[in-house]
Scaffold this motif. Sequence first.
Motif, PDB file in Angstrom:
ATOM      1  N   UNK A   2      76.673  46.596  35.445  1.00 38.03           N
ATOM      2  CA  UNK A   2      75.468  46.455  36.261  1.00 38.03           C
ATOM      3  C   UNK A   2      74.322  47.226  35.620  1.00 38.03           C
ATOM      4  N   UNK A   3      73.171  46.573  35.510  1.00 38.31           N
ATOM      5  CA  UNK A   3      72.028  47.245  34.908  1.00 38.31           C
ATOM      6  C   UNK A   3      71.296  48.078  35.953  1.00 38.31           C
ATOM      7  N   UNK A   4      70.718  49.164  35.511  1.00 40.59           N
ATOM      8  CA  UNK A   4      69.974  50.021  36.422  1.00 40.59           C
ATOM      9  C   UNK A   4      68.588  49.432  36.658  1.00 40.59           C
ATOM     10  N   UNK A   5      67.924  49.960  37.645  1.00 40.26           N
ATOM     11  CA  UNK A   5      66.577  49.500  37.957  1.00 40.26           C
ATOM     12  C   UNK A   5      65.657  49.679  36.763  1.00 40.26           C
ATOM     13  N   UNK A   7      66.415  49.744  33.619  1.00 37.04           N
ATOM     14  CA  UNK A   7      66.769  48.759  32.599  1.00 37.04           C
ATOM     15  C   UNK A   7      66.195  47.390  32.950  1.00 37.04           C
ATOM     16  N   UNK A   8      66.259  47.035  34.228  1.00 35.71           N
ATOM     17  CA  UNK A   8      65.702  45.752  34.664  1.00 35.71           C
ATOM     18  C   UNK A   8      64.194  45.720  34.431  1.00 35.71           C
ATOM     19  N   UNK A   9      63.521  46.811  34.779  1.00 40.40           N
ATOM     20  CA  UNK A   9      62.073  46.885  34.572  1.00 40.40           C
ATOM     21  C   UNK A   9      61.752  46.766  33.088  1.00 40.40           C
ATOM     22  N   UNK A  13      59.416  43.938  31.246  1.00 41.99           N
ATOM     23  CA  UNK A  13      58.200  44.329  30.536  1.00 41.99           C
ATOM     24  C   UNK A  13      58.172  43.744  29.132  1.00 41.99           C
ATOM     25  N   UNK A  14      59.304  43.664  28.492  1.00 41.18           N
ATOM     26  CA  UNK A  14      59.373  43.142  27.123  1.00 41.18           C
ATOM     27  C   UNK A  14      58.800  41.731  27.020  1.00 41.18           C
TER      28      UNK A  14
END
Length: 67
Positions: A2-5, A7-9, A13-14
């Motif tokens: 599970x990705x962290x918040x 990491x999701x942000x 952004x990329x």
Amino acid sequence: METTTLQKINNLIKDLPDYLAEELLEYVEFLVYKFHKDENLSDEQKRVILRGLEDIKYGRTHIEPEK
């Protein structure tokens, strides 16, 4: 995994074009400013603000009687 918040942000952004990334930077700087501004409030001030927000949420009003 599970990705962290954060990491999701970061992943979102990329994919942003430069002009939107600049706008996002301004917004993030605003959030940081707002966070630090609120740190300077006393516990009593925070309590009063939270009570006011709760009053708004439940439609409670405080009206001064006309003189």
